[in-house]
Design a protein around this motif. Structure first.
Motif, mmCIF file in Angstrom:
data_model
loop_
_atom_site.group_PDB
_atom_site.id
_atom_site.type_symbol
_atom_site.label_atom_id
_atom_site.label_comp_id
_atom_site.label_asym_id
_atom_site.label_seq_id
_atom_site.Cartn_x
_atom_site.Cartn_y
_atom_site.Cartn_z
ATOM 1 N N GLY A 271 37.604 33.909 52.863
ATOM 2 C CA GLY A 271 38.640 32.950 53.190
ATOM 3 C C GLY A 271 38.614 31.702 52.327
ATOM 4 O O GLY A 271 38.935 30.609 52.801
ATOM 5 N N LYS A 272 38.226 31.870 51.055
ATOM 6 C CA LYS A 272 38.157 30.705 50.167
ATOM 7 C C LYS A 272 38.325 31.137 48.719
ATOM 8 O O LYS A 272 38.310 32.329 48.404
ATOM 9 N N LEU A 273 38.470 30.147 47.842
ATOM 10 C CA LEU A 273 38.595 30.429 46.424
ATOM 11 C C LEU A 273 37.321 31.089 45.906
ATOM 12 O O LEU A 273 36.219 30.773 46.362
ATOM 13 N N TRP A 274 37.509 31.983 44.960
ATOM 14 C CA TRP A 274 36.402 32.722 44.353
ATOM 15 C C TRP A 274 36.569 32.586 42.845
ATOM 16 O O TRP A 274 37.463 33.177 42.255
ATOM 17 N N ARG A 275 35.741 31.773 42.265
ATOM 18 C CA ARG A 275 35.769 31.569 40.823
ATOM 19 C C ARG A 275 34.943 32.670 40.179
ATOM 20 O O ARG A 275 33.727 32.689 40.316
ATOM 21 N N LYS A 276 35.640 33.591 39.515
ATOM 22 C CA LYS A 276 34.993 34.786 38.963
ATOM 23 C C LYS A 276 33.794 34.373 38.115
ATOM 24 O O LYS A 276 33.916 33.597 37.187
ATOM 25 N N GLY A 277 32.636 34.893 38.490
ATOM 26 C CA GLY A 277 31.409 34.638 37.751
ATOM 27 C C GLY A 277 30.585 33.467 38.247
ATOM 28 O O GLY A 277 29.521 33.194 37.712
ATOM 29 N N GLU A 278 31.038 32.787 39.326
ATOM 30 C CA GLU A 278 30.306 31.602 39.772
ATOM 31 C C GLU A 278 28.896 31.930 40.255
ATOM 32 O O GLU A 278 27.995 31.111 40.120
ATOM 33 N N SER A 279 28.684 33.129 40.778
ATOM 34 C CA SER A 279 27.330 33.493 41.201
ATOM 35 C C SER A 279 26.694 34.539 40.286
ATOM 36 O O SER A 279 25.481 34.634 40.204
#
Length: 135
Positions: free
Chosen positions: A64-72
């Protein structure tokens, strides 16, 4: 005073036919090879951020939130070009993918193919999912 970039982003957002949940399907494709990497969802905020930063951002329905591709994982996508289909209800993101796109450690999320004998894996993981998401 608004910037020209903000006005340009707003002009794109007005053309997108977001679904009842405020989302639009986004297909990521490697810009130079044409390889289809993945499909995810974007809301208006994710799309605006992607256009502003050129780093692809999706909306995670499960979190239920933004997912910045590659953040993890470090497996980022840089936006090269964005295309909207004729109905305005699907996006094609031409990207420069760093590393693998799939959380399973494969280059593409489309690693299973329908064959007469059933679904067959046609690509092996390139990296262990555990290595991708080490805390």
């Amino acid at each position: 005073m608004r910037s020209q970039v903000a006005d340009d982003i707003d002009a794109v957002l007005k053309e997108v036919a977001f679904n009842a949940d405020g989302l639009v399907a986004a297909i990521a494709q490697q810009h130079d090879t044409g390889e289809v990497l993945m499909m995810a969802w974007m809301n208006a905020e994710a799309l605006a951020e992607t256009l502003a930063t050129r780093r692809v951002c999706y909306f995670s329905r499960s979190r239920g939130k933004l997912w910045r591709k590659g953040e993890s994982s470090g497996q980022t996508q840089r936006l090269v070009d964005l295309r909207l289909d004729c109905d305005g209800d699907a996006l094609l993101l031409l990207v420069d993918q760093t590393g693998v796109a799939c959380h399973t450690g494969r280059r593409s999320c489309f690693y299973r193919a329908a064959r007469p004998e059933g679904l067959v894996e046609i690509a092996a993981p390139e990296v262990s999912p555990d290595a991708l998401y080490r805390s």
